[in-house]
Design a protein around this motif. Structure first.
Motif, PDB file in Angstrom:
ATOM      1  N   SER A  72      -1.822  43.549  27.887  1.00  0.00           N
ATOM      2  CA  SER A  72      -1.632  42.416  26.970  1.00  0.00           C
ATOM      3  C   SER A  72      -2.134  41.139  27.630  1.00  0.00           C
ATOM      4  O   SER A  72      -2.312  41.086  28.860  1.00  0.00           O
ATOM      5  CB  SER A  72      -0.142  42.243  26.621  1.00  0.00           C
ATOM      6  N   GLY A  73      -2.318  40.122  26.803  1.00  0.00           N
ATOM      7  CA  GLY A  73      -2.648  38.810  27.340  1.00  0.00           C
ATOM      8  C   GLY A  73      -1.490  38.263  28.161  1.00  0.00           C
ATOM      9  O   GLY A  73      -1.684  37.578  29.165  1.00  0.00           O
ATOM     10  N   THR A  74      -0.283  38.574  27.722  1.00  0.00           N
ATOM     11  CA  THR A  74       0.902  38.111  28.445  1.00  0.00           C
ATOM     12  C   THR A  74       0.896  38.648  29.876  1.00  0.00           C
ATOM     13  O   THR A  74       1.100  37.893  30.831  1.00  0.00           O
ATOM     14  CB  THR A  74       2.179  38.603  27.725  1.00  0.00           C
ATOM     15  N   LEU A  77      -1.567  37.068  32.265  1.00  0.00           N
ATOM     16  CA  LEU A  77      -1.084  35.821  32.871  1.00  0.00           C
ATOM     17  C   LEU A  77       0.023  36.096  33.883  1.00  0.00           C
ATOM     18  O   LEU A  77       0.044  35.521  34.968  1.00  0.00           O
ATOM     19  CB  LEU A  77      -0.576  34.873  31.776  1.00  0.00           C
ATOM     20  N   THR A  98       2.131  25.325  23.259  1.00  0.00           N
ATOM     21  CA  THR A  98       1.371  26.563  23.453  1.00  0.00           C
ATOM     22  C   THR A  98       2.123  27.664  22.741  1.00  0.00           C
ATOM     23  O   THR A  98       3.183  27.446  22.153  1.00  0.00           O
ATOM     24  CB  THR A  98       1.166  26.892  24.946  1.00  0.00           C
ATOM     25  N   PHE A  99       1.548  28.863  22.769  1.00  0.00           N
ATOM     26  CA  PHE A  99       2.250  30.030  22.234  1.00  0.00           C
ATOM     27  C   PHE A  99       3.275  30.481  23.281  1.00  0.00           C
ATOM     28  O   PHE A  99       3.046  30.343  24.482  1.00  0.00           O
ATOM     29  CB  PHE A  99       1.235  31.129  21.914  1.00  0.00           C
ATOM     30  N   ALA A 101       3.993  33.122  24.674  1.00  0.00           N
ATOM     31  CA  ALA A 101       3.592  34.080  25.715  1.00  0.00           C
ATOM     32  C   ALA A 101       3.237  33.393  27.030  1.00  0.00           C
ATOM     33  O   ALA A 101       3.471  33.945  28.108  1.00  0.00           O
ATOM     34  CB  ALA A 101       2.409  34.914  25.227  1.00  0.00           C
ATOM     35  N   VAL A 143      -3.816  25.802  29.162  1.00  0.00           N
ATOM     36  CA  VAL A 143      -4.011  26.679  28.002  1.00  0.00           C
ATOM     37  C   VAL A 143      -5.144  26.113  27.157  1.00  0.00           C
ATOM     38  O   VAL A 143      -5.080  24.963  26.718  1.00  0.00           O
ATOM     39  CB  VAL A 143      -2.731  26.747  27.133  1.00  0.00           C
ATOM     40  N   LEU A 145      -5.992  26.003  24.076  1.00  0.00           N
ATOM     41  CA  LEU A 145      -5.394  26.358  22.789  1.00  0.00           C
ATOM     42  C   LEU A 145      -6.391  26.212  21.637  1.00  0.00           C
ATOM     43  O   LEU A 145      -7.203  25.288  21.622  1.00  0.00           O
ATOM     44  CB  LEU A 145      -4.164  25.470  22.534  1.00  0.00           C
ATOM     45  N   ASP A 169      -5.032  30.169  30.862  1.00  0.00           N
ATOM     46  CA  ASP A 169      -4.678  30.931  29.662  1.00  0.00           C
ATOM     47  C   ASP A 169      -5.828  30.749  28.675  1.00  0.00           C
ATOM     48  O   ASP A 169      -5.926  29.749  27.966  1.00  0.00           O
ATOM     49  CB  ASP A 169      -3.355  30.426  29.069  1.00  0.00           C
ATOM     50  N   GLN A 172      -6.976  32.224  23.642  1.00  0.00           N
ATOM     51  CA  GLN A 172      -7.504  31.760  22.357  1.00  0.00           C
ATOM     52  C   GLN A 172      -8.919  31.202  22.513  1.00  0.00           C
ATOM     53  O   GLN A 172      -9.404  30.519  21.619  1.00  0.00           O
ATOM     54  CB  GLN A 172      -6.575  30.679  21.764  1.00  0.00           C
ATOM     55  N   SER A 193      -6.503  37.839  25.761  1.00  0.00           N
ATOM     56  CA  SER A 193      -5.721  38.754  24.944  1.00  0.00           C
ATOM     57  C   SER A 193      -6.650  39.514  24.012  1.00  0.00           C
ATOM     58  O   SER A 193      -7.620  38.956  23.496  1.00  0.00           O
ATOM     59  CB  SER A 193      -4.710  37.956  24.111  1.00  0.00           C
ATOM     60  N   HIS A 195      -5.244  41.079  21.386  1.00  0.00           N
ATOM     61  CA  HIS A 195      -4.346  41.199  20.223  1.00  0.00           C
ATOM     62  C   HIS A 195      -5.163  41.252  18.925  1.00  0.00           C
ATOM     63  O   HIS A 195      -6.230  40.629  18.835  1.00  0.00           O
ATOM     64  CB  HIS A 195      -3.411  39.980  20.231  1.00  0.00           C
ATOM     65  N   LYS A 198      -6.823  38.056  17.759  1.00  0.00           N
ATOM     66  CA  LYS A 198      -7.633  37.263  18.679  1.00  0.00           C
ATOM     67  C   LYS A 198      -9.115  37.558  18.408  1.00  0.00           C
ATOM     68  O   LYS A 198      -9.440  38.533  17.734  1.00  0.00           O
ATOM     69  CB  LYS A 198      -7.271  37.564  20.133  1.00  0.00           C
ATOM     70  N   ASP A 205      -2.085  46.286  21.364  1.00  0.00           N
ATOM     71  CA  ASP A 205      -2.095  45.223  22.363  1.00  0.00           C
ATOM     72  C   ASP A 205      -3.060  45.565  23.482  1.00  0.00           C
ATOM     73  O   ASP A 205      -3.344  46.734  23.762  1.00  0.00           O
ATOM     74  CB  ASP A 205      -0.683  45.034  22.929  1.00  0.00           C
ATOM     75  N   GLY A 206      -3.536  44.536  24.121  1.00  0.00           N
ATOM     76  CA  GLY A 206      -4.428  44.713  25.256  1.00  0.00           C
ATOM     77  C   GLY A 206      -4.739  43.353  25.842  1.00  0.00           C
ATOM     78  O   GLY A 206      -4.513  42.316  25.196  1.00  0.00           O
TER      79      GLY A 206
HETATM   80  C1  LIG Z   1      -2.056  35.533  22.206  1.00  0.00           C
HETATM   81  C2  LIG Z   1      -1.705  34.603  23.301  1.00  0.00           C
HETATM   82  C3  LIG Z   1      -1.136  35.031  24.504  1.00  0.00           C
HETATM   83  C4  LIG Z   1      -0.652  36.432  24.781  1.00  0.00           C
HETATM   84  O1  LIG Z   1      -1.358  37.445  24.340  1.00  0.00           O
HETATM   85  P1  LIG Z   1      -0.738  38.875  23.965  1.00  0.00           P
HETATM   86  O2  LIG Z   1      -1.920  39.747  24.097  1.00  0.00           O
HETATM   87  O3  LIG Z   1      -0.213  38.790  22.587  1.00  0.00           O
HETATM   88  O4  LIG Z   1       0.315  39.199  24.968  1.00  0.00           O
HETATM   89  C5  LIG Z   1      -0.952  34.095  25.507  1.00  0.00           C
HETATM   90  N1  LIG Z   1      -1.257  32.804  25.324  1.00  0.00           N
HETATM   91  C6  LIG Z   1      -1.776  32.347  24.191  1.00  0.00           C
HETATM   92  C7  LIG Z   1      -2.109  30.904  24.058  1.00  0.00           C
HETATM   93  C8  LIG Z   1      -1.997  33.230  23.122  1.00  0.00           C
HETATM   94  O5  LIG Z   1      -2.477  32.755  21.968  1.00  0.00           O
END
Ligand SMILES: *Cc1c(COP(=O)(O)O)cnc(C)c1O
Length: 380
Positions: A72-74, A77, A98-99, A101, A143, A145, A169, A172, A193, A195, A198, A205-206
């Motif tokens: 995942s993107g999470t 990070l 930010t999001f 995550a 981030v 964003l 991050d 996005q 991410s 997702h 995205k 997820d990835g």
């Molecule tokens: C989507 C997103 C993440 C995390 O991504 P996942 O793959 O959903 O875990 C982290 N930071 C930002 C800003 C995001 O938009």
């Protein structure tokens, strides 16, 4: 000008937010299932060949020495912060808008998020960072964003002065850049991410980490796979954050389209800028000549935002707000001790921003319909 009207899409909107039903049409699904049919009999499910191939192609696309596939993107990070030495009691400076995550990745390392406000391009106000650095600060986590870019040259100067690692991050902001230097390549590593919503999306997820640092890449490869150096040797404590091989098959199918996806979003954003920018009541965020903004989200500032949002939805436009409640005000973050009003720019944006679809599966009439609908609202 002739009035535009559009047919309703299957989800009840005329301009829908999600592109997934179009992106994965019946024929495209068959193409990918054919790849699955070839792959599944190999049994190569755990960090298999498709993962290695996808990592190589991803690294080549971004222009880094390494790309490390994760779940995942999470976790991209989370593991990057851990590899940079972030642990219990440390502080990581990031943005108030930010999001979740981003902040979750800090919290999962038992570290404390320290927020700074953002600028009118939704990214970190780099000028506020230095005042937040303490002896406990272990990393900076900007981030990018909405596909905008943080002022990375300025942030890197601060980071160098204080000898702090920067983790980007870039979830996005795939293929975004400043003067040709890509998001994710400024810091020690960048997290992406995969997702479904995205810009490079798989069927679950990835995530992906990019870095030019050989040693850092080695640590990250171990951290995502139980700290294993090889099959029988554990050299550090890690976990299971591996990218699924089936998702890498989808990623390999899609990766050549990312340029097209990005450029179409940029073109759609330009069309919306041109139409919406003329409307009294709408303010466009700042655009930068030397930056490639990839418009993962297309956001403008609107007077009487909530009324406009309701109007757009009623007229069949699936507009959204990213994000209506600033993250630092969310209930789950109350232990960090922030209170509404601490970050005025973030607050103002939460009250005035509206996001419109700008994805690559929109027709020109749908973009024109967005402009017409907003014009109608303000009585232009
Ligand atoms: C989507 C997103 C993440 C995390 O991504 P996942 O793959 O959903 O875990 C982290 N930071 C930002 C800003 C995001 O938009």
């Amino acid at each position: 000008m002739a009035r535009i009207d559009l047919p309703l899409q299957p989800n009840g909107y005329k301009v829908q937010w999600s592109y997934l039903p179009k992106q994965f049409s019946a024929q495209k699904i068959e193409e990918i299932l054919d790849l699955f049919r070839k792959f599944v009999p190999t049994g190569d499910f755990t960090l298999g060949k498709p993962v290695r191939e996808f990592e190589q192609r991803f690294a080549a696309m971004i222009g880094t020495r390494h790309a490390i596939g994760v779940n995942s993107g999470t976790d991209a990070l989370k593991l990057s912060l851990r590899a940079a030495g972030v642990g219990p009691g440390d502080e990581v400076i990031t943005t108030a808008n930010t999001f979740i995550a981003t902040v979750g990745a800090i919290a999962e390392n038992y570290a404390r998020p320290v927020f700074v406000d953002c600028t009118d391009n939704f990214c970190m106000d780099v000028g506020q960072v230095e005042a937040k650095i303490t002896p406990r600060t272990k990393a900076l986590l900007p981030v990018h964003l909405a596909g905008q870019m943080t002022d990375m040259p300025a942030l890197l100067e601060i980071a160098a002065r204080h000898k702090l690692p920067v983790i980007e991050d870039s979830c996005q902001c795939i293929l975004g850049d400043i003067e040709g230097k890509r998001a994710g390549t400024f810091g020690r590593s960048g997290g992406f991410s995969l997702h479904p919503l995205k810009n490079l999306n798989v069927w679950a997820d990835g995530g992906m980490i990019v870095t030019d640092d050989d040693e850092f890449a080695t640590v990250l490869r171990q951290l995502r796979n139980h700290g294993l150096k090889d099959r029988d040797t554990v050299v550090r404590m890690g976990g299971n954050s591996r990218l699924d091989s089936l998702q890498a098959v989808v990623g390999n199918w899609l990766i050549d389209q990312v340029d097209f996806i990005t450029n179409t979003r940029i073109k759609n954003a330009a069309a919306l800028d041109q139409g919406l920018g003329r409307i009294k009541g709408i303010t466009l965020p700042r655009r930068f000549n030397n930056r490639k903004l990839v418009f993962h989200l297309y956001i403008v500032f609107a007077e009487r935002r909530d009324e406009l949002l309701a109007h757009c939805k009623k007229q069949g436009i699936e507009a959204k707000v990213h994000y209506p409640v600033p993250l630092y005000c969310q209930e789950g973050l109350q232990p960090y001790g922030y209170k509404r009003g601490d970050f005025p720019v973030t607050d103002r944006q939460a009250d005035t921003m509206i996001s419109f679809p700008a994805h690559e599966h929109l027709e020109p009439e749908q973009l024109a319909y967005i402009v017409q609908t907003v014009e109608d609202f303000y009585g232009a």
